[in-house]
Design a protein around this motif. Structure first.
Motif, PDB file in Angstrom:
ATOM      1  N   GLN A  56       0.612  19.295   5.215  1.00 56.48           N
ATOM      2  CA  GLN A  56      -0.565  19.401   6.100  1.00 56.48           C
ATOM      3  C   GLN A  56      -1.150  18.022   6.389  1.00 56.48           C
ATOM      4  O   GLN A  56      -2.231  17.891   6.943  1.00 56.48           O
ATOM      5  CB  GLN A  56      -1.674  20.270   5.455  1.00 56.48           C
ATOM      6  N   GLN A  57      -0.453  17.053   5.962  1.00 54.11           N
ATOM      7  CA  GLN A  57      -0.871  15.655   6.169  1.00 54.11           C
ATOM      8  C   GLN A  57      -2.170  15.350   5.417  1.00 54.11           C
ATOM      9  O   GLN A  57      -3.002  14.549   5.858  1.00 54.11           O
ATOM     10  CB  GLN A  57      -0.994  15.327   7.663  1.00 54.11           C
ATOM     11  N   GLN A  58      -2.327  15.985   4.284  1.00 48.82           N
ATOM     12  CA  GLN A  58      -3.480  15.700   3.425  1.00 48.82           C
ATOM     13  C   GLN A  58      -3.055  14.700   2.364  1.00 48.82           C
ATOM     14  O   GLN A  58      -1.915  14.740   1.896  1.00 48.82           O
ATOM     15  CB  GLN A  58      -3.968  16.985   2.753  1.00 48.82           C
ATOM     16  N   VAL A  59      -3.995  13.822   1.991  1.00 48.12           N
ATOM     17  CA  VAL A  59      -3.656  12.767   1.036  1.00 48.12           C
ATOM     18  C   VAL A  59      -3.410  13.356  -0.348  1.00 48.12           C
ATOM     19  O   VAL A  59      -4.256  14.066  -0.888  1.00 48.12           O
ATOM     20  CB  VAL A  59      -4.781  11.708   0.968  1.00 48.12           C
ATOM     21  N   VAL A  60      -2.226  13.057  -0.884  1.00 44.89           N
ATOM     22  CA  VAL A  60      -1.884  13.491  -2.236  1.00 44.89           C
ATOM     23  C   VAL A  60      -2.104  12.319  -3.189  1.00 44.89           C
ATOM     24  O   VAL A  60      -2.577  12.471  -4.303  1.00 44.89           O
ATOM     25  CB  VAL A  60      -0.408  13.933  -2.292  1.00 44.89           C
ATOM     26  N   PHE A  61      -1.755  11.145  -2.687  1.00 43.12           N
ATOM     27  CA  PHE A  61      -1.899   9.944  -3.538  1.00 43.12           C
ATOM     28  C   PHE A  61      -2.234   8.737  -2.652  1.00 43.12           C
ATOM     29  O   PHE A  61      -1.803   8.630  -1.503  1.00 43.12           O
ATOM     30  CB  PHE A  61      -0.590   9.705  -4.302  1.00 43.12           C
TER      31      PHE A  61
ATOM     32  N   GLY B 187       0.830  -1.198   0.000  1.00 37.60           N
ATOM     33  CA  GLY B 187       0.000   0.000   0.000  1.00 37.60           C
ATOM     34  C   GLY B 187       0.862   1.243   0.000  1.00 37.60           C
ATOM     35  O   GLY B 187       1.904   1.277   0.662  1.00 37.60           O
ATOM     36  N   ILE B 188       0.434   2.272  -0.750  1.00 33.94           N
ATOM     37  CA  ILE B 188       1.215   3.524  -0.760  1.00 33.94           C
ATOM     38  C   ILE B 188       0.262   4.708  -0.540  1.00 33.94           C
ATOM     39  O   ILE B 188      -0.765   4.822  -1.222  1.00 33.94           O
ATOM     40  CB  ILE B 188       1.984   3.697  -2.084  1.00 33.94           C
ATOM     41  N   ILE B 189       0.642   5.527   0.447  1.00 31.85           N
ATOM     42  CA  ILE B 189      -0.092   6.788   0.647  1.00 31.85           C
ATOM     43  C   ILE B 189       0.961   7.888   0.604  1.00 31.85           C
ATOM     44  O   ILE B 189       2.014   7.752   1.230  1.00 31.85           O
ATOM     45  CB  ILE B 189      -0.780   6.840   2.031  1.00 31.85           C
ATOM     46  N   ILE B 190       0.667   8.919  -0.135  1.00 35.13           N
ATOM     47  CA  ILE B 190       1.578  10.072  -0.092  1.00 35.13           C
ATOM     48  C   ILE B 190       0.780  11.243   0.486  1.00 35.13           C
ATOM     49  O   ILE B 190      -0.352  11.499   0.048  1.00 35.13           O
ATOM     50  CB  ILE B 190       2.131  10.399  -1.492  1.00 35.13           C
ATOM     51  N   ILE B 191       1.386  11.885   1.495  1.00 33.93           N
ATOM     52  CA  ILE B 191       0.702  13.046   2.100  1.00 33.93           C
ATOM     53  C   ILE B 191       1.592  14.280   1.980  1.00 33.93           C
ATOM     54  O   ILE B 191       2.815  14.156   1.843  1.00 33.93           O
ATOM     55  CB  ILE B 191       0.341  12.786   3.583  1.00 33.93           C
ATOM     56  N   ASP B 192       0.946  15.435   2.083  1.00 34.15           N
ATOM     57  CA  ASP B 192       1.736  16.678   2.016  1.00 34.15           C
ATOM     58  C   ASP B 192       2.020  17.189   3.413  1.00 34.15           C
ATOM     59  O   ASP B 192       1.736  16.500   4.400  1.00 34.15           O
ATOM     60  CB  ASP B 192       1.020  17.723   1.141  1.00 34.15           C
TER      61      ASP B 192
ATOM     62  N   THR C   2       7.961  21.849  -1.675  1.00 34.46           N
ATOM     63  CA  THR C   2       6.839  20.927  -1.453  1.00 34.46           C
ATOM     64  C   THR C   2       7.273  19.606  -0.823  1.00 34.46           C
ATOM     65  O   THR C   2       7.401  18.587  -1.493  1.00 34.46           O
ATOM     66  CB  THR C   2       6.130  20.595  -2.786  1.00 34.46           C
ATOM     67  N   PRO C   3       7.528  19.647   0.458  1.00 33.04           N
ATOM     68  CA  PRO C   3       7.910  18.377   1.085  1.00 33.04           C
ATOM     69  C   PRO C   3       6.714  17.425   1.150  1.00 33.04           C
ATOM     70  O   PRO C   3       5.602  17.848   1.467  1.00 33.04           O
ATOM     71  CB  PRO C   3       8.367  18.787   2.484  1.00 33.04           C
ATOM     72  N   LEU C   4       6.954  16.200   0.770  1.00 32.98           N
ATOM     73  CA  LEU C   4       5.912  15.168   0.818  1.00 32.98           C
ATOM     74  C   LEU C   4       6.394  14.005   1.689  1.00 32.98           C
ATOM     75  O   LEU C   4       7.594  13.827   1.873  1.00 32.98           O
ATOM     76  CB  LEU C   4       5.614  14.647  -0.595  1.00 32.98           C
ATOM     77  N   CYS C   5       5.439  13.215   2.115  1.00 32.42           N
ATOM     78  CA  CYS C   5       5.818  12.038   2.929  1.00 32.42           C
ATOM     79  C   CYS C   5       5.174  10.791   2.343  1.00 32.42           C
ATOM     80  O   CYS C   5       3.972  10.784   2.040  1.00 32.42           O
ATOM     81  CB  CYS C   5       5.342  12.277   4.365  1.00 32.42           C
ATOM     82  N   GLN C   6       5.998   9.782   2.179  1.00 29.78           N
ATOM     83  CA  GLN C   6       5.477   8.540   1.577  1.00 29.78           C
ATOM     84  C   GLN C   6       5.308   7.474   2.670  1.00 29.78           C
ATOM     85  O   GLN C   6       6.224   7.206   3.434  1.00 29.78           O
ATOM     86  CB  GLN C   6       6.474   8.061   0.536  1.00 29.78           C
ATOM     87  N   ILE C   7       4.108   6.882   2.704  1.00 31.07           N
ATOM     88  CA  ILE C   7       3.835   5.818   3.686  1.00 31.07           C
ATOM     89  C   ILE C   7       3.673   4.517   2.892  1.00 31.07           C
ATOM     90  O   ILE C   7       2.806   4.436   2.023  1.00 31.07           O
ATOM     91  CB  ILE C   7       2.539   6.110   4.477  1.00 31.07           C
ATOM     92  N   VAL C   8       4.572   3.554   3.158  1.00 24.86           N
ATOM     93  CA  VAL C   8       4.487   2.260   2.448  1.00 24.86           C
ATOM     94  C   VAL C   8       4.009   1.209   3.446  1.00 24.86           C
ATOM     95  O   VAL C   8       4.593   1.048   4.522  1.00 24.86           O
ATOM     96  CB  VAL C   8       5.854   1.859   1.852  1.00 24.86           C
ATOM     97  N   ILE C   9       2.945   0.498   3.078  1.00 24.30           N
ATOM     98  CA  ILE C   9       2.349  -0.473   4.017  1.00 24.30           C
ATOM     99  C   ILE C   9       2.516  -1.892   3.455  1.00 24.30           C
ATOM    100  O   ILE C   9       2.081  -2.178   2.340  1.00 24.30           O
ATOM    101  CB  ILE C   9       0.852  -0.189   4.231  1.00 24.30           C
ATOM    102  N   ASP C  10       3.142  -2.697   4.248  1.00 19.48           N
ATOM    103  CA  ASP C  10       3.388  -4.103   3.852  1.00 19.48           C
ATOM    104  C   ASP C  10       2.409  -5.020   4.579  1.00 19.48           C
ATOM    105  O   ASP C  10       2.242  -4.867   5.792  1.00 19.48           O
ATOM    106  CB  ASP C  10       4.800  -4.478   4.327  1.00 19.48           C
ATOM    107  N   ASN C  11       1.818  -5.982   3.876  1.00 20.62           N
ATOM    108  CA  ASN C  11       0.949  -6.958   4.554  1.00 20.62           C
ATOM    109  C   ASN C  11       1.834  -8.098   5.095  1.00 20.62           C
ATOM    110  O   ASN C  11       2.382  -8.886   4.339  1.00 20.62           O
ATOM    111  CB  ASN C  11      -0.064  -7.503   3.541  1.00 20.62           C
TER     112      ASN C  11
END
Ligand code: ADP
Length: 683
Positions: free
Chosen positions: A26-31, A19-24, A119-128
């Protein structure tokens, strides 16, 4: 890479199985990739621009949100293991959305991705990691189960050893009584029939004892409880003694026993002499059991393995019934005999060879068998022994004196000749059967210094040999010395008038077969010296005689026997009487302490024979009290020998730790008892 279109990148991200979530900032979902949609039930497009804590209320104040803040503000990457919180976000197995039983376990990485500085972004990678965690849990469960099983097995093993210890004690105690009483009974006036009955009872009791020893040994090996000792001993003596004690049985069946240790130097080694004796006795007793005529050869040699180790190789061969080739490989398995009829005809448990093999392997060796049905058997074993620094000087050589050996057995004659040659003698070997004619002239015409003659040769031949010898001696200044090789039971010699008269001749010495190298050397030395025959020691008889003591001596020795079992009291007292001692009896440890205290001022005891398991106070407690309690100060140094049916690993050490000086296992071996008493009285 720069040419990849956004569409391609987008599609690739959606295809990923993480799973991949990218936030900005403000911690808003970008992707939000497809995997997240599939596992959360939320539509991809609808999430963009929403704060993550609105999409997932669990995010608020969580470890994940702290990690994202650190990544965005400080650039610190994090990896959130699933140990503390296995399911930080409500994500489910694909087909079970919303079902809490199917929440997936997540391992999450958080990382800052900076496309440009604004534009700093943060990528969250989720492994099952659900499967991995399940696997780990199963393994842990298995390990726990294994641990429980192991603990259970250890407890069972301990109970088994304890049971063995108890059984050993319980069975040995009455057998000690039976064997001891029979020994004493045999010393009384018995009619022929009574002697016969008593002999049969003794044989049965001994068989029972051997059987129990076998079963106990086997169980001890199984439970890993059999200890191999490491003590210094003389290899040649150990082998000779073992063969000597067994050979009489073979000779009574008319079987020749030949020990060839010409390839063995008198070696002082370190190892377990009792276990070596046990191996040889077992093989020898089988050889005697399964051989009706012919001979048993025991060949021994050692080779150097390295500076500290020797390899001992022993070959026991017989001319008995042999073993079918296809059965040979199974013989070393427990409870295996060639066929059921063996048990009917010869008895036995089929455990002997199993124990022998295990003992060989425990001593760094192994055993093999070579045999054919009807053509005898050969058992060859080897084991490793440590060399001892103590060097035994070789037996003195004799200079090239001419010696004649007359033997009716080819192997025996050859072995003796080889041994004599090793001592520098000029040996001529004559087979009593085939070379009869030339024999007499040889004796008359050669000035032999010694004649070694097998006493079991034909009487007529023997008589003629002595006539030729008398003729030869007429013309010689030195009389030829004769060493007659007799058998251990000597019964045939007693019935032969000729032999009886020959044995009284001044130049005739006797030596029993099987020939012990040291005894042969001593006889030769004696023959070559001018010593009188009267001072000659008959080694073979002496070894089996009990030491007798003067009455005056007895009165001075004060022994205390501590034993609760009535019959065993009688047995021990009888055996002590037989070897010249008397003793007082205490019926348990407490009683022993009482007697020691009473007697310590007037006539203190010099020796205590202490049983271990007794009611009220056992032997260990009594010994500790004697050694440490002030009340028994005057007796605190008395020598104490344990006399016990406890023969498991560690029992001897337990006695010594309690303060006893020595240890004797029941059933009591009378000569060992005599030896130990004599030793401790002298110390
Ligand atoms: P046991 O003699 O108590 O039966 P062993 O393990 O010592 O047990 O021997 C197993 C079997 O091997 C014997 O029963 C016998 O059939 C065979 N065997 C052993 N030694 C010999 C031998 N020297 N000659 C012939 N058969 C033998």
């Amino acid at each position: 890479m720069a040419n990849l279109s956004n569409d391609i990148l987008y599609a690739a991200l959606n295809e990923l199985s993480v799973g991949i979530i990218i936030i900005d900032e403000q911690q808003q979902v970008v992707f939000f990739n497809q995997w997240l949609s599939d596992h959360s039930g939320l539509y991809l497009m609808q999430q963009e621009g929403k704060p993550l804590d609105i999409v997932f209320p669990q995010y608020l104040g969580s470890r994940l949100s702290t990690a994202c803040e650190s990544a965005l503000s400080l650039g610190l990457p994090s990896r959130l293991s699933n140990t503390f919180n296995p399911t930080p976000l409500p994500l489910y197995q694909k087909n079970f959305l919303g079902d809490d039983k199917h929440l997936i376990q997540q391992q999450i990485s958080v990382k800052k991705i900076a496309i440009d500085s604004s534009t700093p972004l943060c990528q969250i990678v989720i492994d099952n990691v659900t499967h991995m965690v399940k696997k780990e849990q199963t393994l842990l469960k298995l390990a726990d189960e294994n641990k429980i099983q192991r603990q259970k097995a250890e407890i069972a093993n301990k109970s088994k050893s304890q049971f063995l210890a108890n059984m050993s004690h319980e069975i040995r105690t009455p057998i000690n009584g039976v064997l001891g009483m029979l020994t004493l009974l045999n010393d009384t006036q018995l009619s022929k029939t009574q002697q016969h009955f008593s002999k049969l009872a003794t044989v049965s009791a001994e068989t029972l004892l051997n059987l129990i020893n076998d079963i106990l040994d086997f169980s001890k090996i199984e439970a890993g409880k059999l200890d191999i000792e490491s003590v210094a001993f003389n290899l040649a003596d150990c082998i000779d003694e073992t063969v000597q004690t067994m050979a009489i049985k073979a000779q009574m069946k008319g079987i020749e026993v030949i020990v060839d240790r010409t390839a063995l130097i008198d070696e002082s080694v370190i190892g377990d002499p009792s276990r070596l004796k046990q191996i040889i006795s077992n093989l020898l007793s089988n050889a005697i059991k399964f051989t009706e005529q012919g001979e048993i050869n025991i060949k021994v040699n050692t080779t150097e393995v390295d500076t500290t180790h020797l390899k001992l190789l022993v070959n026991v061969s017989d001319t008995g019934i042999g073993i079918p080739r296809q059965k040979c490989s199974d013989l070393f398995d427990a409870f295996t005999q060639v066929d059921a009829s063996t048990t009917r005809e010869y008895g036995g448990t089929g455990l002997g060879l199993t124990i022998v093999r295990q003992l060989c392997q425990l001593m760094g060796g192994d055993i093999e068998v070579k045999s054919k049905q009807g053509q005898g058997s050969q058992f060859i074993f080897h084991l490793l022994l440590d060399k001892d620094d103590h060097i035994i000087p070789p037996l003195k050589a004799f200079n090239e004196k001419p010696v004649l050996v007359v033997d009716s057995n080819v192997n025996s004659g050859q072995m003796v000749s080889r041994q004599l040659q090793l001592w520098g003698l000029d040996v001529e070997l004559c087979n009593a059967k085939s070379e009869m004619k030339s024999l007499y002239s040889k004796i008359e015409n050669n000035n032999f210094s010694v004649l070694l003659i097998d006493a079991s040769i034909d009487t007529f031949l023997l008589e003629n040999i002595f006539t030729s010898l008398a003729n030869a001696n007429k013309s010689q200044s030195n009389k030829t010395q004769v060493i007659l090789l007799t058998r251990m039971d000597n019964s045939y010699a007693k019935s032969s008038a000729l032999l009886t008269s020959l044995m009284t001749k001044e130049n005739v010495h006797t030596l029993t077969k099987p020939i012990v190298t040291k005894s042969l050397h001593r006889k030769l030395t004696l023959s070559y010296s001018s010593e009188s025959r009267l001072s000659e020691l008959d080694d073979n008889n002496k070894a089996f005689e009990f030491q007798s003591f003067d009455d005056d001596d007895d009165e001075q020795v004060k022994i205390l026997l501590v034993e609760d079992n009535r019959i065993n009291q009688e047995v021990a007292l009888g055996l002590l009487r037989k070897i010249g001692y008397r003793a007082d009896v205490a019926k348990n440890g407490l009683h022993a302490l009482e007697l020691l205290q009473q007697r310590q001022l007037s006539e203190p005891y010099q020796l205590v024979l202490m049983d271990c398991q007794m009611p009220e106070m056992d032997g260990y407690q009594a010994t500790i009290a004697i050694r440490s309690d002030d009340q028994y100060q005057l007796s605190s140094q008395v020598n104490i020998i344990a006399m016990t049916a406890n023969t498991m690993k560690g029992d001897q050490e337990k006695c010594i730790a309690a303060g006893m000086n020595d240890y004797l296992a029941k059933p009591i071996n009378p000569s060992l008892l005599a030896e130990k008493i004599a030793f401790w009285l002298a110390h």
